[in-house]
Enzyme design. Structure first.
Site, PDB file in Angstrom:
ATOM      1  N   CYS A 141       0.722  -0.848  -0.242  1.00 61.93           N
ATOM      2  CA  CYS A 141      -0.556   0.114  -0.342  1.00 61.93           C
ATOM      3  C   CYS A 141       0.884   1.089  -0.075  1.00 61.93           C
ATOM      4  O   CYS A 141       2.316   0.845  -0.022  1.00 61.93           O
ATOM      5  CB  CYS A 141      -0.635  -0.314   1.383  1.00 61.93           C
ATOM      6  SG  CYS A 141      -1.826  -0.997   1.640  1.00 61.93           S
TER       7      CYS A 141
ATOM      8  N   ARG B 204       2.620   1.709  -6.860  1.00 61.77           N
ATOM      9  CA  ARG B 204       2.474   0.097  -6.445  1.00 61.77           C
ATOM     10  C   ARG B 204       1.696  -1.274  -6.712  1.00 61.77           C
ATOM     11  O   ARG B 204       1.700  -2.066  -5.884  1.00 61.77           O
ATOM     12  CB  ARG B 204       3.212   0.806  -4.914  1.00 61.77           C
ATOM     13  CG  ARG B 204       4.341   1.316  -4.793  1.00 61.77           C
ATOM     14  CD  ARG B 204       4.145   2.336  -2.975  1.00 61.77           C
ATOM     15  NE  ARG B 204       3.982   1.440  -1.814  1.00 61.77           N
ATOM     16  CZ  ARG B 204       5.422   1.725  -1.518  1.00 61.77           C
ATOM     17  NH1 ARG B 204       6.439   1.730  -1.872  1.00 61.77           N
ATOM     18  NH2 ARG B 204       5.117   0.468  -0.322  1.00 61.77           N
TER      19      ARG B 204
ATOM     20  N   TRP C  33      -4.101  -1.945  -0.885  1.00 62.47           N
ATOM     21  CA  TRP C  33      -4.403  -3.614  -1.918  1.00 62.47           C
ATOM     22  C   TRP C  33      -4.491  -4.133  -0.989  1.00 62.47           C
ATOM     23  O   TRP C  33      -3.571  -4.706   0.378  1.00 62.47           O
ATOM     24  CB  TRP C  33      -2.869  -3.937  -2.775  1.00 62.47           C
ATOM     25  CG  TRP C  33      -2.321  -4.763  -2.849  1.00 62.47           C
ATOM     26  CD1 TRP C  33      -2.753  -4.767  -4.262  1.00 62.47           C
ATOM     27  CD2 TRP C  33      -2.178  -6.317  -2.564  1.00 62.47           C
ATOM     28  NE1 TRP C  33      -2.740  -5.860  -4.939  1.00 62.47           N
ATOM     29  CE2 TRP C  33      -2.226  -6.599  -3.912  1.00 62.47           C
ATOM     30  CE3 TRP C  33      -1.902  -6.888  -1.977  1.00 62.47           C
ATOM     31  CZ2 TRP C  33      -2.045  -8.301  -4.274  1.00 62.47           C
ATOM     32  CZ3 TRP C  33      -1.572  -8.624  -1.555  1.00 62.47           C
ATOM     33  CH2 TRP C  33      -1.668  -8.763  -3.371  1.00 62.47           C
TER      34      TRP C  33
ATOM     35  N   ASN D 275       0.332   0.458   6.160  1.00 60.50           N
ATOM     36  CA  ASN D 275       1.186  -0.974   5.367  1.00 60.50           C
ATOM     37  C   ASN D 275       1.544  -1.697   6.161  1.00 60.50           C
ATOM     38  O   ASN D 275       1.724  -1.124   7.273  1.00 60.50           O
ATOM     39  CB  ASN D 275       1.748  -0.105   4.741  1.00 60.50           C
ATOM     40  CG  ASN D 275       1.695   1.280   3.504  1.00 60.50           C
ATOM     41  OD1 ASN D 275       0.545   1.285   3.630  1.00 60.50           O
ATOM     42  ND2 ASN D 275       2.582   1.529   3.122  1.00 60.50           N
ATOM     43  N   GLY D 276       1.521  -2.816   5.513  1.00 61.62           N
ATOM     44  CA  GLY D 276       1.575  -4.249   6.425  1.00 61.62           C
ATOM     45  C   GLY D 276       0.716  -5.077   6.896  1.00 61.62           C
ATOM     46  O   GLY D 276      -1.227  -4.687   6.249  1.00 61.62           O
TER      47      GLY D 276
ATOM     48  N   GLU E  79      10.920 -15.870 -17.012  1.00 56.48           N
ATOM     49  CA  GLU E  79      10.890 -14.436 -17.105  1.00 56.48           C
ATOM     50  C   GLU E  79      10.004 -14.123 -18.186  1.00 56.48           C
ATOM     51  O   GLU E  79       9.441 -13.193 -18.231  1.00 56.48           O
ATOM     52  CB  GLU E  79      12.510 -14.081 -17.097  1.00 56.48           C
ATOM     53  CG  GLU E  79      12.142 -12.664 -16.542  1.00 56.48           C
ATOM     54  CD  GLU E  79      11.131 -11.722 -15.685  1.00 56.48           C
ATOM     55  OE1 GLU E  79      10.851 -10.257 -15.466  1.00 56.48           O
ATOM     56  OE2 GLU E  79      11.116 -13.244 -14.720  1.00 56.48           O
TER      57      GLU E  79
ATOM     58  N   LYS F 146       6.675 -12.454 -17.701  1.00 52.42           N
ATOM     59  CA  LYS F 146       5.660 -11.297 -18.146  1.00 52.42           C
ATOM     60  C   LYS F 146       4.786 -10.374 -18.353  1.00 52.42           C
ATOM     61  O   LYS F 146       3.882 -10.166 -18.945  1.00 52.42           O
ATOM     62  CB  LYS F 146       7.051 -10.859 -19.044  1.00 52.42           C
ATOM     63  CG  LYS F 146       8.092  -9.784 -18.080  1.00 52.42           C
ATOM     64  CD  LYS F 146       7.635  -8.547 -17.116  1.00 52.42           C
ATOM     65  CE  LYS F 146       9.243  -8.712 -15.764  1.00 52.42           C
ATOM     66  NZ  LYS F 146       8.603  -9.415 -15.208  1.00 52.42           N
TER      67      LYS F 146
ATOM     68  N   GLU G 170       1.924 -11.646 -16.891  1.00 49.86           N
ATOM     69  CA  GLU G 170       0.730 -10.769 -15.846  1.00 49.86           C
ATOM     70  C   GLU G 170       1.097  -9.186 -16.508  1.00 49.86           C
ATOM     71  O   GLU G 170      -0.004  -8.573 -15.282  1.00 49.86           O
ATOM     72  CB  GLU G 170       2.412 -10.689 -14.688  1.00 49.86           C
ATOM     73  CG  GLU G 170       3.646  -9.931 -15.304  1.00 49.86           C
ATOM     74  CD  GLU G 170       5.012  -9.356 -14.029  1.00 49.86           C
ATOM     75  OE1 GLU G 170       4.862  -9.802 -13.450  1.00 49.86           O
ATOM     76  OE2 GLU G 170       5.993  -9.303 -14.771  1.00 49.86           O
TER      77      GLU G 170
ATOM     78  N   HIS H 142       7.314 -35.140 -22.261  1.00 46.77           N
ATOM     79  CA  HIS H 142       7.735 -35.446 -20.964  1.00 46.77           C
ATOM     80  C   HIS H 142       6.228 -34.664 -20.565  1.00 46.77           C
ATOM     81  O   HIS H 142       5.611 -34.427 -19.151  1.00 46.77           O
ATOM     82  CB  HIS H 142       8.499 -34.663 -19.501  1.00 46.77           C
ATOM     83  CG  HIS H 142       9.976 -35.776 -19.940  1.00 46.77           C
ATOM     84  ND1 HIS H 142       9.929 -37.352 -19.857  1.00 46.77           N
ATOM     85  CD2 HIS H 142      10.731 -35.689 -20.877  1.00 46.77           C
ATOM     86  CE1 HIS H 142      10.776 -37.766 -20.343  1.00 46.77           C
ATOM     87  NE2 HIS H 142      11.629 -36.828 -20.409  1.00 46.77           N
TER      88      HIS H 142
ATOM     89  N   LYS I  49       3.976  -3.640  -6.477  1.00 45.23           N
ATOM     90  CA  LYS I  49       5.114  -3.331  -6.789  1.00 45.23           C
ATOM     91  C   LYS I  49       6.079  -3.684  -5.914  1.00 45.23           C
ATOM     92  O   LYS I  49       6.693  -4.696  -5.776  1.00 45.23           O
ATOM     93  CB  LYS I  49       4.988  -1.783  -7.093  1.00 45.23           C
ATOM     94  CG  LYS I  49       7.184  -1.066  -7.685  1.00 45.23           C
ATOM     95  CD  LYS I  49       7.195  -2.224  -9.378  1.00 45.23           C
ATOM     96  CE  LYS I  49       8.384  -1.826  -9.602  1.00 45.23           C
ATOM     97  NZ  LYS I  49       9.042  -2.795 -10.484  1.00 45.23           N
TER      98      LYS I  49
END
Length: 611
Positions: free
Chosen positions: A2, A27, A76, A101-102, A484, A488, A491, A507, A606
């Site tokens: 947040c 963020r 968030w 925040n947290g 990676e 990308k 997301e 496989h 973020k």
């Protein structure tokens, strides 16, 4: 995750608070709110909205909010769904207003206690218990500062707090434990924020609060206290990046801007850390030589994109250094029993330096008998940096887009520098080190050349517009690069994408391959190329459409169902860094075509400062 902004001044602060929230939108968040106290008033006005900051700004304008003291927040969701009742600030008895925040881990126990004491809850959040707890101490005669200090002693978890009190409208109290918080120093006004970027419109001077710090702000003063209430001093720093670092400039999105900044920031990360022929290990710190001399194993801990950087580094370390290297996701490492080999260097990787799981793993490592800790981070004032024995700072500058790009490539550069420092102690020849250093000096120019693929990648991206799944393939150190690339794409475009070692196709993944399942492959000209070509034939034989990023000497031929984009040749040790760039561009252009929110993809944030 947040965002917090707070201000105390003799002028109206609502504009400052809103601009701060807008600068923190990168963020990730789902709602926003603010509470302000006007000059001469003994009550606050609060406005909250689900959705974007602009909706809050419109409401603030409509309701003509104004105040000289206030706190604001982007949330968030962690406890309770995104909604106006769950948005911050949270209040108690129309006296205390608070942003947080947290996560408060013992919130249920505190909630039961406060309900028994007569408090009524209007949200599902863990935060509201803190507002009521502070109010309870104030009602028993404590000053706001003392009430916050007493309340914090009852809290378990991670938090950054900003608190105002209608009965003490001349001060703003803040505290931090496990979540970042910075004080902005003004003239006749002072500020708090979870990120200094939020305050660049009003100041370039900042004080970074340490773990357990409290701060009391008035218009004319800043007093900082430790957890025992002892008055302490913290250094004031000037912001070191250009103000326009948080501006998109001529680019449509922050992500695209940050992709194109990679030649510059990679050069900055290399600057001062190499001569023409060797890496300078002194840049890790005064104790680096004594520690590196003893290293016989490496443990790497990270999350998300940083984890992929660690996976690449494992190939480098075991190849060039010849010692065991284990790489693990921080959230998994925290909750299992581990065996620590003698003289193991513990490396943590984090863009922000505030990632909750990575910090928790770092703190655990201090009790497990590791030789030393090394933090690789982009934020020099972060908790990770302060709590590590050795530090390698990347120089990516502010990264605003949620999907990490330039932070990833600079992390890879930093990890390769550390690898070379270790390798010279384990038989790496001076000739090979000089060869790699020479290649590193050329890397920024090669990244510039790779970026010229952008128009061709944009054209190819149109073939992904109607796709719902994609498969990425790589071998050796290119497998984490494929991981990676898949991350990308998923997301920011919301296309389901997975990565596999190319040798694993038979496989299981081959069952998915058809004309609607694009297969993206990274194919540098190295010792695994012939094996990779055989894997690509398996895809073609089953009607798969291939998109191959290849070295011009790899002799991968374009055909009806195979699209080939040529990447500049590079020393094989640097291939993971260079081949990352076209995959970033592919995911960006596909997301633009899909019409998604490129810089703020849904459900993501973020800086992941909660578990």
């Amino acid at each position: 995750m947040c965002g917090i902004v707070g201000a105390i001044s003799t002028r109206d602060v609502t504009g400052i608070l809103l601009e701060g929230l807008k600068r923190l939108e990168y963020r990730g968040y789902d709602s926003a709110g603010m509470a302000v106290i006007a000059a001469g008033n003994s009550h606050f006005e609060r406005v909250r909205r689900k959705g974007k900051v602009q909706e809050l700004a419109d409401a603030v304008t409509a309701e003509k909010l104004a105040g000289v003291l206030g706190v604001a927040h982007t949330r968030w969701a962690t406890h309770g769904a995104p909604s106006e009742p769950n948005a911050h600030p949270h209040v108690s008895s129309q006296r205390i207003a608070l942003v947080h925040n947290g996560i408060i881990e013992n919130h249920e126990q505190l909630r039961q206690e406060l309900v028994s004491a007569g408090y009524q809850f209007t949200s599902e959040t863990d935060t509201e218990v803190v507002a009521h707890l502070i109010h309870q101490y104030c009602e028993h005669g404590a000053s706001l500062r003392d009430a916050v200090q007493q309340a914090v002693k009852r809290l378990e978890g991670a938090f950054a707090l900003g608190v105002i009190d209608t009965q003490q409208p001349d001060r703003l109290i803040a505290a931090r434990s496990g979540s970042p918080l910075v004080v902005g120093v003004g003239i006749g006004e002072n500020f708090i924020a979870s990120d200094q970027l939020a305050l660049l419109q009003v100041t370039d001077r900042f004080i970074f609060l340490e773990e357990g710090d409290f701060v009391e702000l008035t218009c004319d003063g800043i007093q900082i206290f430790d957890g025992r209430g002892k008055d302490i001093k913290r250094a004031t720093h000037r912001f070191e990046h250009h103000v326009d670092a948080a501006d998109k400039g001529a680019y449509r999105h922050y992500m695209l801007k940050e992709i194109f900044e990679q030649p510059e920031v990679v050069a900055a990360t290399l600057t001062g850390r190499m001569t023409k022929t060797q890496v300078l290990e002194q840049t890790l710190g005064a104790t680096a030589k004594a520690i590196l001399d003893k290293v016989q194993a490496v443990q790497i801990i990270a999350c998300g994109t940083s984890y992929h950087a660690g996976l690449v580094a494992r190939y480098w370390i075991e190849d060039l250094v010849g010692v065991p290297c284990n790489v693990e996701v921080a959230s998994e490492y925290r909750y299992r029993k581990t065996v620590v080999s003698p003289d193991t260097l513990f490396i943590t990787i984090s863009q922000s330096g505030e990632t909750a799981d990575t910090l928790a793993a770092l703190r655990m490592a201090k009790d497990k008998g590791y030789l030393a800790t090394l933090g690789i981070c982009n934020v020099g004032t972060s908790t990770l940096v302060r709590e590590s024995d050795l530090v390698m700072l990347t120089q990516a500058g502010p990264e605003i887009g949620v999907a990490s790009t330039k932070a990833f490539t600079t992390q890879l550069v930093a990890l390769l520098l550390v690898t070379l420092m270790l390798a010279r102690r384990h038989g790496l020849s001076t000739e090979r080190e000089q060869q790699i250093v020479t290649a590193l000096h050329q890397l920024p120019a090669l990244l510039e050349e790779a970026l010229t693929l952008d128009p061709k990648i944009k054209v190819i991206s149109e073939q992904f517009a109607d796709k719902h799944h994609a498969l990425f393939l790589g071998r050796g150190a290119m497998y984490p690069v494929a991981m990676e690339g898949a991350l990308k794409l998923k997301e920011i475009s919301y296309i389901h994408a997975e990565a596999y070692p190319a040798g694993e196709l038979k496989h299981g993944p081959l069952a998915l391959v058809d004309s609607d399942m694009p297969v993206i492959t990274v194919a540098p000209n190295n010792e695994l190329l012939d094996k990779l070509k055989s894997n690509l034939q398996e895809v073609k034989a089953r009607g798969g459409v291939l998109y191959v990023f290849a070295d011009r000497d790899a002799a991968v031929n374009e055909a009806d169902e195979t699209r080939v984009l040529i990447v500049p040749p590079v020393d094989d040790i640097l291939e993971p860094i260079l081949y990352t760039v076209p995959l970033q561009l592919l995911s960006y252009h596909v997301a633009v075509l899909k019409g998604t929110d490129v810089d703020q993809p849904r459900n993501l944030a973020k800086s992941v400062t909660v578990e």
